[in-house]
Design a protein around this motif. Sequence first.
Motif, short mmCIF file in Angstrom:
data_model
loop_
_atom_site.label_atom_id
_atom_site.label_comp_id
_atom_site.label_asym_id
_atom_site.label_seq_id
_atom_site.Cartn_x
_atom_site.Cartn_y
_atom_site.Cartn_z
N ARG A 249 -24.11 19.35 -17.25
CA ARG A 249 -24.16 18.00 -16.67
C ARG A 249 -23.72 16.98 -17.71
O ARG A 249 -23.59 17.28 -18.89
CB ARG A 249 -25.57 17.69 -16.20
CG ARG A 249 -26.60 17.58 -17.30
CD ARG A 249 -28.03 17.62 -16.78
NE ARG A 249 -28.34 18.92 -16.22
CZ ARG A 249 -29.47 19.19 -15.56
NH1 ARG A 249 -30.37 18.25 -15.38
NH2 ARG A 249 -29.71 20.41 -15.09
N GLU A 250 -23.49 15.77 -17.24
CA GLU A 250 -23.15 14.69 -18.15
C GLU A 250 -23.88 13.42 -17.73
O GLU A 250 -24.24 13.24 -16.56
CB GLU A 250 -21.66 14.44 -18.20
CG GLU A 250 -21.07 13.88 -16.91
CD GLU A 250 -19.60 13.53 -17.04
OE1 GLU A 250 -19.23 12.44 -16.56
OE2 GLU A 250 -18.84 14.33 -17.60
N LEU A 251 -24.06 12.55 -18.69
CA LEU A 251 -24.74 11.28 -18.48
C LEU A 251 -23.89 10.19 -19.12
O LEU A 251 -23.35 10.40 -20.22
CB LEU A 251 -26.12 11.34 -19.15
CG LEU A 251 -27.07 10.16 -19.02
CD1 LEU A 251 -27.55 10.01 -17.57
CD2 LEU A 251 -28.26 10.35 -19.95
N THR A 252 -23.73 9.05 -18.45
CA THR A 252 -22.92 7.98 -19.02
C THR A 252 -23.64 6.65 -18.90
O THR A 252 -24.44 6.43 -17.99
CB THR A 252 -21.54 7.86 -18.33
OG1 THR A 252 -21.73 7.51 -16.96
CG2 THR A 252 -20.76 9.15 -18.42
N LEU A 253 -23.33 5.77 -19.84
CA LEU A 253 -23.85 4.41 -19.86
C LEU A 253 -22.71 3.48 -20.20
O LEU A 253 -22.01 3.68 -21.21
CB LEU A 253 -24.98 4.28 -20.90
CG LEU A 253 -25.55 2.87 -21.15
CD1 LEU A 253 -26.18 2.30 -19.88
CD2 LEU A 253 -26.55 2.91 -22.30
N ALA A 254 -22.50 2.45 -19.38
CA ALA A 254 -21.41 1.51 -19.60
C ALA A 254 -21.88 0.09 -19.39
O ALA A 254 -22.68 -0.19 -18.49
CB ALA A 254 -20.24 1.82 -18.67
N PHE A 255 -21.38 -0.82 -20.23
CA PHE A 255 -21.61 -2.25 -20.07
C PHE A 255 -20.28 -2.89 -19.69
O PHE A 255 -19.27 -2.65 -20.34
CB PHE A 255 -22.10 -2.86 -21.39
CG PHE A 255 -23.33 -2.20 -21.95
CD1 PHE A 255 -24.37 -1.81 -21.12
CD2 PHE A 255 -23.45 -1.96 -23.31
CE1 PHE A 255 -25.51 -1.19 -21.63
CE2 PHE A 255 -24.58 -1.36 -23.84
CZ PHE A 255 -25.61 -0.96 -22.99
N ARG A 256 -20.31 -3.71 -18.63
CA ARG A 256 -19.05 -4.29 -18.15
C ARG A 256 -19.18 -5.78 -17.88
O ARG A 256 -20.21 -6.25 -17.40
CB ARG A 256 -18.60 -3.59 -16.88
CG ARG A 256 -18.41 -2.08 -17.01
CD ARG A 256 -17.70 -1.50 -15.79
NE ARG A 256 -17.70 -0.07 -15.80
CZ ARG A 256 -16.90 0.70 -16.53
NH1 ARG A 256 -16.03 0.14 -17.33
NH2 ARG A 256 -16.97 2.02 -16.46
N GLY A 307 -19.79 -12.22 -14.38
CA GLY A 307 -21.07 -11.74 -14.89
C GLY A 307 -20.95 -10.44 -15.64
O GLY A 307 -19.85 -9.96 -15.93
N GLU A 308 -22.11 -9.86 -15.95
CA GLU A 308 -22.17 -8.61 -16.69
C GLU A 308 -23.06 -7.63 -15.95
O GLU A 308 -24.11 -8.02 -15.41
CB GLU A 308 -22.72 -8.86 -18.10
CG GLU A 308 -21.87 -9.79 -18.93
CD GLU A 308 -22.46 -10.04 -20.32
OE1 GLU A 308 -21.97 -10.96 -20.98
OE2 GLU A 308 -23.38 -9.31 -20.73
N VAL A 309 -22.64 -6.38 -15.93
CA VAL A 309 -23.42 -5.35 -15.27
C VAL A 309 -23.62 -4.15 -16.19
O VAL A 309 -22.84 -3.93 -17.13
CB VAL A 309 -22.76 -4.87 -13.95
CG1 VAL A 309 -22.58 -6.03 -12.98
CG2 VAL A 309 -21.43 -4.17 -14.22
N VAL A 310 -24.65 -3.39 -15.89
CA VAL A 310 -24.91 -2.11 -16.56
C VAL A 310 -24.67 -1.02 -15.53
O VAL A 310 -25.09 -1.14 -14.37
CB VAL A 310 -26.35 -2.03 -17.07
CG1 VAL A 310 -26.57 -0.71 -17.83
CG2 VAL A 310 -26.69 -3.21 -17.96
N GLU A 311 -23.99 0.04 -15.95
CA GLU A 311 -23.74 1.18 -15.06
C GLU A 311 -24.25 2.47 -15.72
O GLU A 311 -23.95 2.74 -16.88
CB GLU A 311 -22.25 1.33 -14.76
CG GLU A 311 -21.67 0.15 -13.98
CD GLU A 311 -20.17 0.25 -13.81
OE1 GLU A 311 -19.56 1.19 -14.39
OE2 GLU A 311 -19.60 -0.59 -13.11
N VAL A 312 -25.03 3.21 -14.97
CA VAL A 312 -25.53 4.52 -15.41
C VAL A 312 -25.04 5.56 -14.41
O VAL A 312 -25.10 5.34 -13.19
CB VAL A 312 -27.07 4.54 -15.46
CG1 VAL A 312 -27.59 5.96 -15.56
CG2 VAL A 312 -27.57 3.70 -16.62
N LYS A 313 -24.54 6.67 -14.91
CA LYS A 313 -24.06 7.74 -14.01
C LYS A 313 -24.57 9.09 -14.47
O LYS A 313 -24.54 9.41 -15.67
CB LYS A 313 -22.54 7.77 -13.95
CG LYS A 313 -21.99 8.84 -13.00
CD LYS A 313 -20.48 8.99 -13.10
CE LYS A 313 -19.76 7.85 -12.45
NZ LYS A 313 -18.29 8.06 -12.42
N SER A 314 -25.02 9.89 -13.51
CA SER A 314 -25.38 11.28 -13.75
C SER A 314 -24.45 12.14 -12.91
O SER A 314 -24.27 11.87 -11.72
CB SER A 314 -26.83 11.54 -13.36
OG SER A 314 -27.14 12.92 -13.44
#
Length: 342
Positions: A249-256, A307-314
């Motif tokens: 599996r993989e996990l990601t964190l992004a700030f946009r 604006g700014e968002v946080v994105e988390v993906k599994s």
Amino acid sequence: MAESVATVHHVPRLVAVLSLILLLAGCAGADLAKQKFPRTTIPADAENVTDPTGSSRPPAPPADGEPVDPAFAADKLRLTDPCELLDEDVLKRFGTPGDRSRSGFSRCSNFMKDKNGKDLAVTVEIGQTMTTELKNADKQLAGLRSYEQVLENSACFVSVITQEEPGLGLTVQIGYEDGDACAPGREMAESVVTQIKDRAATRTAAKGSLITLDPCALPEKAAVDAGAGAGYRVYPYGLHHCSWVGDDRELTLAFRETYIPDDREFDDKQTEVDLGGGVVGYQVSTSTAFPSCEVTWVQLEGADNEGEVVEVKSAGPKASEFDRCATAVAFAKSVVGKIPKG
């Protein structure tokens, strides 16, 4: 900028995917279609361009994990305003500057006219992950290793390496169908390097902004362990994105920095989830060959829906049976408490 891989056995695939994303992001980021520049393939001799410095001896590489100059440290680049790097005095050497167009934290464009009234698009992006560029950087520019890619009759990408391991750099892209696109690209890239060294484009982060945060360093190790599974490796991408790739599996964190819809509807299939502390997340799952679940929440919202968002993906291959949405939500809840409030 998106990403997806399957298992640790597919790590080479991750590198290839990220390389492809970087190239496509460069092609799309300056919005060449808006300028009606024809898309072409990259010629085989694209890198055989004369070194403008006249030197063939590259500088010695720095120690692993260190920038080639302290001015290019990631924490300093995060506070560098890419639009301010598009110096109008430099742009005026090529023609008549237009309005600046910001795209995310680290990219900015100016869609201008050359001295004959022809379209000339100039884009700068800083803090890019460099893979192909690092491998093929056979020139020098402003005392740093550089690499040039040419799209015939369309654009030139002038990339400058600012860190060797992991590879990071900056790129100036010139979209121009009526002349040598690389010449203004080199000139602008030299200006960008000088300005960054002089700290001439430094900005002040708004209260609660994501811009200064390192996504790879922010989460607690226990949260990453739970979300990425066994045997994971860390893959930073640019300045505001991080992936942890485990065995299955993989996990990601992004700030946009992005557009915030008035109704907060980022996807017509999203559902709301409570992330705690009054924070509402917007969850979307996919059922492709590499199923995923993504949770997005708004960190800051400014004027004109910016604006700014946080994105988390599994995510993980179909054969990997685990609850991707539960994993994404649990990780998101752990991250929410680590981000300063606005």
